[in-house]
Design an enzyme around this catalytic site. Structure first.
Site, PDB file in Angstrom:
ATOM      1  N   LYS A 172      25.719  -7.630  -7.859  1.00  0.00           N
ATOM      2  CA  LYS A 172      24.528  -7.254  -7.080  1.00  0.00           C
ATOM      3  C   LYS A 172      24.568  -7.929  -5.699  1.00  0.00           C
ATOM      4  O   LYS A 172      24.203  -7.319  -4.686  1.00  0.00           O
ATOM      5  CB  LYS A 172      23.269  -7.659  -7.847  1.00  0.00           C
ATOM      6  N   LYS A 240      15.606 -12.627   0.793  1.00  0.00           N
ATOM      7  CA  LYS A 240      15.860 -13.461  -0.389  1.00  0.00           C
ATOM      8  C   LYS A 240      17.269 -13.208  -0.925  1.00  0.00           C
ATOM      9  O   LYS A 240      18.023 -14.132  -1.223  1.00  0.00           O
ATOM     10  CB  LYS A 240      14.790 -13.123  -1.435  1.00  0.00           C
TER      11      LYS A 240
HETATM   12  P1  NAD Z   1       7.481  -6.343  -6.463  1.00  0.00           P
HETATM   13  O1  NAD Z   1       7.076  -7.493  -5.619  1.00  0.00           O
HETATM   14  O2  NAD Z   1       6.965  -4.972  -6.149  1.00  0.00           O
HETATM   15  O3  NAD Z   1       7.107  -6.625  -8.017  1.00  0.00           O
HETATM   16  C1  NAD Z   1       7.211  -7.866  -8.652  1.00  0.00           C
HETATM   17  C2  NAD Z   1       6.145  -7.941  -9.748  1.00  0.00           C
HETATM   18  O4  NAD Z   1       6.289  -9.166 -10.449  1.00  0.00           O
HETATM   19  C3  NAD Z   1       4.716  -7.912  -9.192  1.00  0.00           C
HETATM   20  O5  NAD Z   1       3.966  -6.936  -9.900  1.00  0.00           O
HETATM   21  C4  NAD Z   1       4.188  -9.312  -9.456  1.00  0.00           C
HETATM   22  O6  NAD Z   1       2.792  -9.340  -9.725  1.00  0.00           O
HETATM   23  C5  NAD Z   1       4.988  -9.708 -10.685  1.00  0.00           C
HETATM   24  N1  NAD Z   1       5.113 -11.153 -10.863  1.00  0.00           N
HETATM   25  C6  NAD Z   1       5.501 -12.087  -9.968  1.00  0.00           C
HETATM   26  N2  NAD Z   1       5.504 -13.306 -10.524  1.00  0.00           N
HETATM   27  C7  NAD Z   1       5.094 -13.130 -11.804  1.00  0.00           C
HETATM   28  C8  NAD Z   1       4.879 -14.009 -12.905  1.00  0.00           C
HETATM   29  N3  NAD Z   1       5.081 -15.331 -12.777  1.00  0.00           N
HETATM   30  N4  NAD Z   1       4.472 -13.482 -14.069  1.00  0.00           N
HETATM   31  C9  NAD Z   1       4.259 -12.143 -14.202  1.00  0.00           C
HETATM   32  N5  NAD Z   1       4.432 -11.263 -13.204  1.00  0.00           N
HETATM   33  C10 NAD Z   1       4.845 -11.757 -12.029  1.00  0.00           C
HETATM   34  O7  NAD Z   1       9.074  -6.358  -6.486  1.00  0.00           O
HETATM   35  P2  NAD Z   1      10.066  -5.147  -6.842  1.00  0.00           P
HETATM   36  O8  NAD Z   1      10.366  -4.397  -5.599  1.00  0.00           O
HETATM   37  O9  NAD Z   1       9.594  -4.445  -8.054  1.00  0.00           O
HETATM   38  O10 NAD Z   1      11.402  -5.989  -7.170  1.00  0.00           O
HETATM   39  C11 NAD Z   1      11.601  -6.679  -8.396  1.00  0.00           C
HETATM   40  C12 NAD Z   1      13.032  -7.195  -8.450  1.00  0.00           C
HETATM   41  O11 NAD Z   1      13.932  -6.069  -8.360  1.00  0.00           O
HETATM   42  C13 NAD Z   1      13.395  -8.137  -7.284  1.00  0.00           C
HETATM   43  O12 NAD Z   1      14.259  -9.141  -7.737  1.00  0.00           O
HETATM   44  C14 NAD Z   1      14.114  -7.204  -6.307  1.00  0.00           C
HETATM   45  O13 NAD Z   1      15.018  -7.920  -5.486  1.00  0.00           O
HETATM   46  C15 NAD Z   1      14.809  -6.257  -7.271  1.00  0.00           C
HETATM   47  N6  NAD Z   1      15.118  -4.911  -6.712  1.00  0.00           N
HETATM   48  C16 NAD Z   1      14.166  -4.213  -6.025  1.00  0.00           C
HETATM   49  C17 NAD Z   1      14.489  -2.954  -5.510  1.00  0.00           C
HETATM   50  C18 NAD Z   1      13.500  -2.123  -4.700  1.00  0.00           C
HETATM   51  O14 NAD Z   1      13.903  -1.124  -4.101  1.00  0.00           O
HETATM   52  N7  NAD Z   1      12.220  -2.492  -4.657  1.00  0.00           N
HETATM   53  C19 NAD Z   1      15.777  -2.419  -5.707  1.00  0.00           C
HETATM   54  C20 NAD Z   1      16.702  -3.143  -6.459  1.00  0.00           C
HETATM   55  C21 NAD Z   1      16.354  -4.391  -6.950  1.00  0.00           C
END
Ligand code: NAD
Length: 302
Positions: A172, A240
């Site tokens: 990744k 990040k």
């Molecule tokens: P986001 O910020 O939309 O969602 C994260 C969720 O986690 C939120 O709903 C938040 O409330 C919850 N959260 C945070 N801390 C928490 C805790 N301690 N307990 C319970 N819930 C908690 O982020 P996202 O875009 O969904 O991304 C999630 C992961 O996937 C990240 O690591 C990101 O790098 C990866 N990712 C994202 C994408 C994208 O296009 N958005 C693509 C590939 C990978």
């Protein structure tokens, strides 16, 4: 009978991934820091839990989809955590993008507790999460991968076993280098051509038909040239990820000169309060450096 799934982290990615698990017929117990997405998914057939510990007590495969390494550490090992509730023989699948070093460390702790762990980060963005076509790269024991495969197939279309614990996160990190540098290259090309007097739509069209063609330009290009930067993948998350990349490079003695420079561009966006925008907003850094904005040259309606 299909294994019961727990899912923690219901953001841009987590929520549609849960919907696809429900669609595939799995029982899914969900938890998130804020309550609204739990309620939303409960109305669609998911079961609600009040802590990561409760999720682990009620399920056999526990998936996490959280922002960063400290979040995954907290949910797995902090107060009211997954490891307090997990049953022997359960499988934890972390699908967040986190540090390969932290991922390996957590896998050791989980294995000591009598359960198993895979790192299974994804690419394909929010669109892939909604469509169930994510690319999923997996690290851990091969037998745990085989166990997880039907569940991962409900969320992704390309699922690849990459090697032992941490290997998924390493691949990744490689992916995030290419995506960041591609956004930067597309931005440079658009600003160069536009300031020299060519319409940005023409640049997108021509480059899309030759060796310069790429998915970043195809998917984000039309929005970039109109400054539509709703996420998608947030600037703060790509920032990040490049931190993870550069830490990993330092650990292994690898030199990534252009990645370092692009990471600083993402820092500039964060400093300017643009962390919540889509990562394609990197274009604005190149525009500022060149004193030229594409929106002056793109009609709103094309
Ligand atoms: P986001 O910020 O939309 O969602 C994260 C969720 O986690 C939120 O709903 C938040 O409330 C919850 N959260 C945070 N801390 C928490 C805790 N301690 N307990 C319970 N819930 C908690 O982020 P996202 O875009 O969904 O991304 C999630 C992961 O996937 C990240 O690591 C990101 O790098 C990866 N990712 C994202 C994408 C994208 O296009 N958005 C693509 C590939 C990978």
């Amino acid at each position: 009978m299909a294994e019961k799934i727990g899912f923690i982290g219901l953001g841009i990615m987590g929520k549609p991934m849960v919907r696809n698990l429900l669609k595939a017929g799995y029982s899914v117990t969900v938890y998130n820091r804020s309550v609204a997405p739990i309620k939303e998914l409960e109305a669609e057939g998911a079961l609600a839990a009040s802590s990561p510990r409760q999720v682990a007590e009620r399920t056999e495969i526990i998936i996490t989809m959280l922002p960063d390494s400290p979040d995954v550490e907290k949910v797995l090992t902090g107060q009211d955590c997954v490891l307090e509730g997990v049953r022997r023989g359960s499988l934890i699948i972390d699908m967040s993008t986190i540090s390969p070093v932290v991922s390996r460390k957590l896998a050791e702790v989980v294995v000591e507790s009598g359960s198993a762990m895979l790192d299974a980060p994804v690419s394909g963005g929010d669109k892939g999460a909604i469509a169930g076509t994510l690319s999923i790269m997996v690290g851990g024991e091969k037998e745990d991968f085989e166990r997880a495969l039907p569940v991962l197939e409900a969320m992704g279309s390309t699922i690849t076993y990459c090697g032992p614990a941490g290997a998924g996160q390493t691949v990744k990190a490689c992916n995030q280098v290419v995506v960041a540098l591609t956004i930067e290259a597309v931005s440079e090309a658009l600003v160069l051509g536009s300031k020299a007097g060519v319409a940005p739509e023409i640049i997108l069209k021509v480059l899309g038909g030759g060796l310069a063609q790429n998915r970043v330009m195809d998917l984000r290009g039309p929005n970039m040239i109109r400054h539509r930067f709703e996420p998608g993948f947030k600037v703060k998350l790509h920032h990040k990820d490049l931190g993870i990349v550069l830490d990993t490079a330092r650990e292994y003695g690898v030199n990534l000169p252009i990645t370092g420079r692009v990471a600083q561009m993402f820092s500039t966006l964060l400093e300017n309060g643009k962390g919540e925008l889509d990562h394609s907003a990197l274009l604005q850094v190149i525009e500022d450096l060149s004193q030229h904005s594409l929106v002056q040259t793109v009609p709103e309606k094309v």
